[in-house]
Design a protein around this motif. Structure first.
Motif, PDB file in Angstrom:
ATOM      1  N   GLY A  12       0.841  -1.200   0.000  1.00  0.00           N
ATOM      2  CA  GLY A  12       0.000   0.000   0.000  1.00  0.00           C
ATOM      3  C   GLY A  12       0.874   1.247   0.000  1.00  0.00           C
ATOM      4  N   GLY A  13       0.330   2.328  -0.490  1.00  0.00           N
ATOM      5  CA  GLY A  13       1.020   3.610  -0.401  1.00  0.00           C
ATOM      6  C   GLY A  13       2.235   3.755  -1.301  1.00  0.00           C
ATOM      7  N   VAL A  14       2.334   2.922  -2.338  1.00  0.00           N
ATOM      8  CA  VAL A  14       3.498   3.007  -3.224  1.00  0.00           C
ATOM      9  C   VAL A  14       3.236   3.864  -4.464  1.00  0.00           C
ATOM     10  CG1 VAL A  14       4.559   0.827  -2.519  1.00  0.00           C
ATOM     11  CG2 VAL A  14       2.887   0.825  -4.380  1.00  0.00           C
ATOM     12  N   GLY A  15       2.007   4.351  -4.605  1.00  0.00           N
ATOM     13  CA  GLY A  15       1.732   5.239  -5.738  1.00  0.00           C
ATOM     14  C   GLY A  15       0.904   4.611  -6.846  1.00  0.00           C
ATOM     15  N   LYS A  16       0.207   3.517  -6.551  1.00  0.00           N
ATOM     16  CA  LYS A  16      -0.639   2.883  -7.579  1.00  0.00           C
ATOM     17  C   LYS A  16      -1.724   3.827  -8.085  1.00  0.00           C
ATOM     18  CE  LYS A  16      -1.723  -0.555  -4.852  1.00  0.00           C
ATOM     19  NZ  LYS A  16      -0.681  -0.415  -3.815  1.00  0.00           N
ATOM     20  N   THR A  17      -2.497   4.355  -7.138  1.00  0.00           N
ATOM     21  CA  THR A  17      -3.641   5.179  -7.520  1.00  0.00           C
ATOM     22  C   THR A  17      -3.185   6.467  -8.205  1.00  0.00           C
ATOM     23  OG1 THR A  17      -4.956   4.238  -5.738  1.00  0.00           O
ATOM     24  CG2 THR A  17      -5.686   6.364  -6.614  1.00  0.00           C
ATOM     25  N   THR A  18      -2.168   7.085  -7.656  1.00  0.00           N
ATOM     26  CA  THR A  18      -1.616   8.310  -8.266  1.00  0.00           C
ATOM     27  C   THR A  18      -1.161   8.026  -9.693  1.00  0.00           C
ATOM     28  OG1 THR A  18      -0.893   8.995  -6.070  1.00  0.00           O
ATOM     29  CG2 THR A  18       0.096  10.142  -7.937  1.00  0.00           C
ATOM     30  N   SER A  19      -0.496   6.890  -9.880  1.00  0.00           N
ATOM     31  CA  SER A  19      -0.011   6.533 -11.216  1.00  0.00           C
ATOM     32  C   SER A  19      -1.172   6.252 -12.165  1.00  0.00           C
ATOM     33  CB  SER A  19       0.906   5.307 -11.144  1.00  0.00           C
ATOM     34  OG  SER A  19       2.015   5.563 -10.321  1.00  0.00           O
ATOM     35  N   VAL A 184       8.659   5.731  -8.936  1.00  0.00           N
ATOM     36  CA  VAL A 184       7.821   6.866  -8.517  1.00  0.00           C
ATOM     37  C   VAL A 184       8.351   7.493  -7.229  1.00  0.00           C
ATOM     38  CG1 VAL A 184       5.735   5.932  -9.613  1.00  0.00           C
ATOM     39  CG2 VAL A 184       6.215   5.399  -7.211  1.00  0.00           C
ATOM     40  N   MET A 185       7.856   8.688  -6.947  1.00  0.00           N
ATOM     41  CA  MET A 185       8.263   9.456  -5.752  1.00  0.00           C
ATOM     42  C   MET A 185       9.777   9.529  -5.670  1.00  0.00           C
ATOM     43  SD  MET A 185       5.521   8.298  -2.873  1.00  0.00           S
ATOM     44  CE  MET A 185       4.259   7.127  -3.351  1.00  0.00           C
ATOM     45  N   PHE A 186      10.395   9.680  -6.825  1.00  0.00           N
ATOM     46  CA  PHE A 186      11.852   9.630  -6.891  1.00  0.00           C
ATOM     47  C   PHE A 186      12.478  10.950  -6.467  1.00  0.00           C
ATOM     48  CE2 PHE A 186      16.012   9.444  -9.013  1.00  0.00           C
ATOM     49  CZ  PHE A 186      16.430   8.196  -8.579  1.00  0.00           C
ATOM     50  N   ILE A 213       9.113   9.217 -12.254  1.00  0.00           N
ATOM     51  CA  ILE A 213       8.171  10.175 -11.662  1.00  0.00           C
ATOM     52  C   ILE A 213       8.795  10.754 -10.400  1.00  0.00           C
ATOM     53  CG2 ILE A 213       5.832  10.549 -10.784  1.00  0.00           C
ATOM     54  CD1 ILE A 213       5.908   9.481 -13.720  1.00  0.00           C
ATOM     55  N   PRO A 214       9.027  12.062 -10.361  1.00  0.00           N
ATOM     56  CA  PRO A 214       9.652  12.653  -9.171  1.00  0.00           C
ATOM     57  C   PRO A 214       8.663  12.782  -8.012  1.00  0.00           C
ATOM     58  CG  PRO A 214       9.058  14.386 -10.717  1.00  0.00           C
ATOM     59  CD  PRO A 214       8.711  13.070 -11.393  1.00  0.00           C
ATOM     60  N   ARG A 215       9.195  12.905  -6.813  1.00  0.00           N
ATOM     61  CA  ARG A 215       8.341  13.282  -5.676  1.00  0.00           C
ATOM     62  C   ARG A 215       7.936  14.727  -5.908  1.00  0.00           C
ATOM     63  NH1 ARG A 215       6.884  11.581  -0.812  1.00  0.00           N
ATOM     64  NH2 ARG A 215       8.106   9.676  -0.885  1.00  0.00           N
ATOM     65  N   ASN A 216       6.649  14.983  -5.917  1.00  0.00           N
ATOM     66  CA  ASN A 216       6.170  16.322  -6.238  1.00  0.00           C
ATOM     67  C   ASN A 216       4.872  16.585  -5.475  1.00  0.00           C
ATOM     68  OD1 ASN A 216       4.702  17.858  -9.187  1.00  0.00           O
ATOM     69  ND2 ASN A 216       5.761  18.815  -7.513  1.00  0.00           N
ATOM     70  N   VAL A 217       4.891  17.606  -4.649  1.00  0.00           N
ATOM     71  CA  VAL A 217       3.763  17.856  -3.747  1.00  0.00           C
ATOM     72  C   VAL A 217       2.461  18.144  -4.507  1.00  0.00           C
ATOM     73  CG1 VAL A 217       4.233  20.326  -3.453  1.00  0.00           C
ATOM     74  CG2 VAL A 217       3.084  19.047  -1.628  1.00  0.00           C
ATOM     75  N   ARG A 218       2.572  18.663  -5.731  1.00  0.00           N
ATOM     76  CA  ARG A 218       1.362  18.956  -6.509  1.00  0.00           C
ATOM     77  C   ARG A 218       0.572  17.678  -6.813  1.00  0.00           C
ATOM     78  NH1 ARG A 218      -0.297  23.760  -5.865  1.00  0.00           N
ATOM     79  NH2 ARG A 218      -0.742  24.488  -7.977  1.00  0.00           N
ATOM     80  N   LEU A 219       1.292  16.571  -7.004  1.00  0.00           N
ATOM     81  CA  LEU A 219       0.619  15.290  -7.254  1.00  0.00           C
ATOM     82  C   LEU A 219      -0.146  14.833  -6.012  1.00  0.00           C
ATOM     83  CD1 LEU A 219       3.412  13.328  -9.193  1.00  0.00           C
ATOM     84  CD2 LEU A 219       1.326  14.336 -10.156  1.00  0.00           C
ATOM     85  N   ALA A 220       0.411  15.140  -4.844  1.00  0.00           N
ATOM     86  CA  ALA A 220      -0.221  14.733  -3.593  1.00  0.00           C
ATOM     87  C   ALA A 220      -1.394  15.652  -3.234  1.00  0.00           C
ATOM     88  CB  ALA A 220       0.812  14.736  -2.470  1.00  0.00           C
ATOM     89  N   GLU A 221      -1.320  16.910  -3.669  1.00  0.00           N
ATOM     90  CA  GLU A 221      -2.388  17.870  -3.358  1.00  0.00           C
ATOM     91  C   GLU A 221      -3.619  17.669  -4.236  1.00  0.00           C
ATOM     92  OE1 GLU A 221       0.479  21.645  -2.098  1.00  0.00           O
ATOM     93  OE2 GLU A 221      -0.349  21.520  -4.117  1.00  0.00           O
TER      94      GLU A 221
HETATM   95  P1  ADP Z   1      -1.379   3.407  -3.406  1.00  0.00           P
HETATM   96  O1  ADP Z   1      -2.519   3.537  -4.355  1.00  0.00           O
HETATM   97  O2  ADP Z   1      -0.311   2.471  -3.886  1.00  0.00           O
HETATM   98  O3  ADP Z   1      -1.810   3.081  -2.007  1.00  0.00           O
HETATM   99  P2  ADP Z   1      -1.183   6.309  -3.603  1.00  0.00           P
HETATM  100  O4  ADP Z   1      -1.147   6.598  -5.053  1.00  0.00           O
HETATM  101  O5  ADP Z   1      -2.469   6.493  -2.891  1.00  0.00           O
HETATM  102  O6  ADP Z   1      -0.628   4.832  -3.340  1.00  0.00           O
HETATM  103  O7  ADP Z   1      -0.022   7.176  -2.950  1.00  0.00           O
HETATM  104  C1  ADP Z   1       0.253   7.154  -1.552  1.00  0.00           C
HETATM  105  C2  ADP Z   1       0.525   8.592  -1.078  1.00  0.00           C
HETATM  106  O8  ADP Z   1       1.676   9.103  -1.730  1.00  0.00           O
HETATM  107  C3  ADP Z   1      -0.606   9.531  -1.412  1.00  0.00           C
HETATM  108  O9  ADP Z   1      -0.765  10.419  -0.338  1.00  0.00           O
HETATM  109  C4  ADP Z   1      -0.130  10.261  -2.652  1.00  0.00           C
HETATM  110  O10 ADP Z   1      -0.679  11.553  -2.768  1.00  0.00           O
HETATM  111  C5  ADP Z   1       1.365  10.295  -2.437  1.00  0.00           C
HETATM  112  N1  ADP Z   1       2.127  10.297  -3.702  1.00  0.00           N
HETATM  113  C6  ADP Z   1       2.070   9.374  -4.677  1.00  0.00           C
HETATM  114  N2  ADP Z   1       2.923   9.655  -5.675  1.00  0.00           N
HETATM  115  C7  ADP Z   1       3.547  10.809  -5.325  1.00  0.00           C
HETATM  116  C8  ADP Z   1       4.576  11.636  -5.926  1.00  0.00           C
HETATM  117  N3  ADP Z   1       5.122  11.314  -7.096  1.00  0.00           N
HETATM  118  N4  ADP Z   1       4.971  12.739  -5.267  1.00  0.00           N
HETATM  119  C9  ADP Z   1       4.434  13.061  -4.058  1.00  0.00           C
HETATM  120  N5  ADP Z   1       3.490  12.344  -3.449  1.00  0.00           N
HETATM  121  C10 ADP Z   1       3.042  11.226  -4.046  1.00  0.00           C
END
Ligand code: ADP
Ligand code: MG
Length: 256
Positions: A12-19, A184-186, A213-221
């Protein structure tokens, strides 16, 4: 013919949904017809695509139990430019119900066959488990995109997923392959991340996507505004990376 991809990693929390949502938005932006399927009962990909999971009359759950077709259950996200087959808590029950049904792992595959001509890409956001839901995703897909953070335990966690994919390939879905690992979140300033990134390339070679994919706060916001980063702030570094990734995917499918 639609190319179908699971975005999977049992962590969990590895960036699946964001990706998933940002790739969907990136592909839509460059003119591809996209269906995004949320296979996680948490419904984050649904909400993050501007669709209120609590208001949905039909979801992927109805499709899995065959009480609705994809065409009936999908909704269009105007803001994001792609279709959404959403999920909410109801989907958690499908896990148990599916076990008793016939062709339990092939339900999504069957349903998608009818929607094949409507899309160029189908992206499936998988839950953080190797469950019956994930299995439905893997059986329906041509390939798997694995988002991962370049951390010390990253490779270790990959073994289970790779074995599952091998088993599904051998027994249930001859088409299935790992398309690639998405870093991701590099953060390039962190030496360990660079080392793990090099290890990944050494180990998996061309199965590692070129795009990082860099770590970028805009993606998290972005999710709090109900859109992917690519829509929320297209100029942000993270958004630009996802648009680049969308272009890489378009190239990849030409060679599949
Ligand atoms: P998963 O679906 O694998 O559980 P999420 O996509 O929900 O993971 O990401 C977990 C957290 O990390 C979320 O709060 C999301 O906003 C954040 N996040 C994901 N990718 C990035 C990124 N490239 N930069 C900054 N924050 C990120
Ligand atoms: Mg998720």
């Amino acid at each position: 013919m639609a190319k179908i991809f699971c975005v999977a990693n049992q962590k969990g929390g590895v960036g699946k949904t964001t990706s998933t949502v940002n790739l969907a938005a990136g592909l839509a932006k460059i003119g591809q017809r996209v269906l995004m399927i949320d296979l996680d009962p948490q419904g984050n990909a649904t909400m993050g695509s501007g669709v209120d999971k609590r208001q949905l009359e039909l979801t992927v759950y109805d499709v899995l139990i065959e009480s609705a077709s994809v065409a009936e259950a999908k909704v269009h996200s105007e803001a994001c430019g792609y279709d959404v087959l959403g999920a909410n808590r109801e989907l958690a029950g499908a896990e148990v119900e599916l076990v008793q049904l016939e062709r339990r792992e092939k339900r999504l595959k069957t349903a998608l066959a009818a929607a094949d001509a409507d899309y160029d890409f189908v992206l499936i956001d998988c839950p953080p488990s190797l469950s019956m839901l994930t299995l439905n995703g893997l059986c329906a897909a041509h390939g798997v995109i694995v988002p991962m953070q370049c951390e010390y335990f990253a490779l270790e966690g990959l073994t289970d997923l790779v074995n599952t994919i091998k088993q599904v390939h051998a027994n249930l879905n001859k088409d299935l392959q790992i398309i690639g690992l998405l870093r991701v979140m590099f953060d390039p300033r962190i030496t360990l991340q660079q080392q793990v990134s090099e290890q990944l390339k050494g180990h998996f070679a061309d199965k590692v996507f070129n795009t990082v994919i860099p770590r970028n706060v805009r993606l998290a916001e972005a999710p709090s505004y109900g859109v992917p980063g690519v829509v929320f702030d297209p100029q942000a570094k993270g958004s630009q990376a996802f648009i680049e990734f969308a272009e890489e995917m378009v190239q990849r499918i030409k060679t599949m």
